[in-house]
Write a protein that holds these residues in place. Structure first.
Motif, mmCIF file in Angstrom:
data_model
loop_
_atom_site.group_PDB
_atom_site.id
_atom_site.type_symbol
_atom_site.label_atom_id
_atom_site.label_comp_id
_atom_site.label_asym_id
_atom_site.label_seq_id
_atom_site.Cartn_x
_atom_site.Cartn_y
_atom_site.Cartn_z
ATOM 1 N N ARG A 23 0.839 -1.191 0.000
ATOM 2 C CA ARG A 23 0.000 0.000 0.000
ATOM 3 C C ARG A 23 0.875 1.241 0.000
ATOM 4 N NH1 ARG A 23 -5.574 -0.837 1.176
ATOM 5 N NH2 ARG A 23 -5.743 1.414 0.882
ATOM 6 N N TYR A 24 0.363 2.298 -0.645
ATOM 7 C CA TYR A 24 1.199 3.481 -0.852
ATOM 8 C C TYR A 24 0.367 4.750 -0.715
ATOM 9 C CZ TYR A 24 4.632 6.592 -3.018
ATOM 10 O OH TYR A 24 5.524 7.605 -3.257
ATOM 11 N N GLY A 25 0.970 5.776 -0.094
ATOM 12 C CA GLY A 25 0.369 7.099 -0.059
ATOM 13 C C GLY A 25 -0.648 7.277 1.052
ATOM 14 N N SER A 26 -1.204 8.499 1.094
ATOM 15 C CA SER A 26 -2.156 8.867 2.146
ATOM 16 C C SER A 26 -3.535 9.197 1.586
ATOM 17 C CB SER A 26 -1.621 10.080 2.926
ATOM 18 O OG SER A 26 -1.391 11.185 2.058
ATOM 19 N N GLY A 27 -3.799 8.787 0.350
ATOM 20 C CA GLY A 27 -5.091 9.083 -0.265
ATOM 21 C C GLY A 27 -6.230 8.319 0.394
ATOM 22 N N HIS A 28 -7.430 8.887 0.310
ATOM 23 C CA HIS A 28 -8.601 8.301 0.958
ATOM 24 C C HIS A 28 -9.606 7.702 -0.027
ATOM 25 C CE1 HIS A 28 -7.261 10.160 4.665
ATOM 26 N NE2 HIS A 28 -7.278 11.355 4.106
ATOM 27 N N ILE A 29 -9.394 7.870 -1.321
ATOM 28 C CA ILE A 29 -10.432 7.507 -2.289
ATOM 29 C C ILE A 29 -10.186 6.129 -2.905
ATOM 30 C CG2 ILE A 29 -11.674 8.215 -4.354
ATOM 31 C CD1 ILE A 29 -12.003 10.079 -1.941
ATOM 32 N N HIS A 30 -9.060 5.954 -3.558
ATOM 33 C CA HIS A 30 -8.752 4.691 -4.223
ATOM 34 C C HIS A 30 -7.825 3.834 -3.354
ATOM 35 C CE1 HIS A 30 -10.472 6.623 -7.703
ATOM 36 N NE2 HIS A 30 -9.488 7.504 -7.773
ATOM 37 N N GLU A 31 -7.766 2.545 -3.668
ATOM 38 C CA GLU A 31 -6.739 1.679 -3.083
ATOM 39 C C GLU A 31 -5.489 1.802 -3.948
ATOM 40 O OE1 GLU A 31 -7.629 -2.398 -2.328
ATOM 41 O OE2 GLU A 31 -9.594 -1.952 -1.454
ATOM 42 N N THR A 32 -4.405 2.265 -3.355
ATOM 43 C CA THR A 32 -3.202 2.561 -4.127
ATOM 44 C C THR A 32 -2.039 1.690 -3.662
ATOM 45 O OG1 THR A 32 -3.916 4.851 -4.464
ATOM 46 C CG2 THR A 32 -1.580 4.376 -4.801
ATOM 47 N N TYR A 33 -1.334 1.116 -4.635
ATOM 48 C CA TYR A 33 -0.205 0.237 -4.352
ATOM 49 C C TYR A 33 1.007 0.678 -5.172
ATOM 50 C CZ TYR A 33 -3.929 -2.777 -2.585
ATOM 51 O OH TYR A 33 -5.015 -3.271 -1.904
ATOM 52 N N LYS A 34 2.168 0.588 -4.558
ATOM 53 C CA LYS A 34 3.409 0.778 -5.306
ATOM 54 C C LYS A 34 3.930 -0.594 -5.711
ATOM 55 C CE LYS A 34 8.104 2.645 -5.174
ATOM 56 N NZ LYS A 34 9.174 3.279 -4.357
ATOM 57 N N ILE A 35 4.241 -0.726 -6.991
ATOM 58 C CA ILE A 35 4.735 -1.981 -7.541
ATOM 59 C C ILE A 35 6.202 -1.814 -7.923
ATOM 60 C CG2 ILE A 35 4.423 -3.737 -9.320
ATOM 61 C CD1 ILE A 35 1.991 -3.467 -7.524
ATOM 62 N N GLU A 36 7.060 -2.634 -7.339
ATOM 63 C CA GLU A 36 8.466 -2.673 -7.740
ATOM 64 C C GLU A 36 8.662 -3.884 -8.640
ATOM 65 O OE1 GLU A 36 11.125 -2.380 -4.451
ATOM 66 O OE2 GLU A 36 10.077 -0.663 -3.580
ATOM 67 N N THR A 37 9.443 -3.706 -9.693
ATOM 68 C CA THR A 37 9.522 -4.734 -10.726
ATOM 69 C C THR A 37 10.959 -5.126 -11.040
ATOM 70 O OG1 THR A 37 9.667 -3.205 -12.602
ATOM 71 C CG2 THR A 37 7.462 -3.736 -11.784
ATOM 72 N N GLU A 38 11.054 -6.205 -11.783
ATOM 73 C CA GLU A 38 12.311 -6.595 -12.409
ATOM 74 C C GLU A 38 11.998 -6.940 -13.858
ATOM 75 O OE1 GLU A 38 13.860 -10.042 -10.519
ATOM 76 O OE2 GLU A 38 12.057 -11.258 -10.826
#
Length: 277
Positions: A23-38
């Motif tokens: 989970r990422y950020g402090s937003g209240h509306i959407h579900e937000t995720y940070k994705i790290e990739t290779e």
């Protein structure tokens, strides 16, 4: 959830494999995720499950964002800006070329490239940061001043329509569903005494005195990313970008930029307007 996110991530055209997510950020509306990739590109991404209770027309929402970001990207490209992916949001299309992915259960997801080396502040503590926030919003509005027709979609009807808001307010006062009118008389009178003044912007717009423009409509300070030197970098959270008046963006920016506390602070003794900011 992580396995589900990996499946959802694979629906987007990245050429990468999910390495980590959270989970990422402090937003209240959407579900937000940070994705790290290779992978060959090795970008990081922001994946969001969209709130369909608030944004009920996902095609219109995503169409707006695509038009706005494409227009800004074209402008930046023509002026020789090299780090365009840090100056505006970059939507990632699905493997089938769509602007969002819809699950069988109806949940809708979208993805952006993650903007690297940025800073985001929930509370403004210096006039310099406040200035850069205003600079970022002003630049954003200028970039969209010549966005060609058709007009952008209205993603939340009556979002800044003060007449509609006041009508709802007075209906609620009349119905008193929570039984609070008696104890809220001072606050109700505060609104009543300022009702006509609050209608000024809408009235001047209707008369053609001030022009209808493309505005952000949710200019809280953490929607303006700053770079490592605290200079305006990129405006994010474009869900409410639609026709409006610049005064909306100014007023909403002041709501957080000159606020001494976070927007969801429950101790009202900590909340005041800092005129210096």
């Amino acid at each position: 959830m992580e396995n589900n996110l990996e499946l959802i991530f694979s629906q987007f055209n990245t050429g990468c494999h999910l390495l980590e997510c959270g989970r990422y950020g402090s937003g209240h509306i959407h579900e937000t995720y940070k994705i790290e990739t290779e992978g060959s590109e090795n970008f990081n991404y922001i994946l969001q499950k969209l709130n369909r209770n608030i944004f009920r027309d996902i095609p219109s929402l995503q169409s707006n964002i695509e038009r706005v970001t494409s227009h800004i990207r074209n402008k930046l490209s023509k002026t020789g800006v090299s780090d365009i992916d840090r100056r505006t949001l970059s939507l990632i299309k699905t493997c089938e070329g769509h602007l969002w992915y819809k699950e069988e259960n109806g949940d809708c997801w979208r993805m952006y490239k993650f903007i690297s080396d940025h800073r985001s502040y929930d509370i403004v503590d210096t006039p310099g940061k406040a200035y850069q926030g205003g600079r970022g919003i002003g630049r954003f509005q200028a970039q969209l001043a010549d966005l060609p027709l058709p007009q952008l979609n209205e993603t939340i009807p009556f979002f800044h329509d003060i007449e509609n808001r006041l009508e709802t307010f007075w209906q609620t006062v009349t119905n008193d569903p929570a039984g609070r009118v008696e104890t809220a008389k001072n606050e109700i009178n505060f609104v009543k005494d300022r009702e006509e003044v609050m209608k000024t912007i809408k009235s001047l717009g209707s008369q053609g005195v001030i022009p209808l423009r493309i505005t952000h409509n949710d200019t809280k300070f953490n929607n303006i990313l700053l770079d490592s030197d605290d200079n305006a970098l990129c405006v994010i959270d474009l869900d409410t970008v639609m026709p409006g008046y610049v005064h909306y963006d100014f007023g909403d920016a002041i709501r957080t930029a000159a606020n001494s506390a976070a927007e969801d602070e429950t101790d009202l003794g900590l909340v005041y307007m800092d005129i210096e900011l």
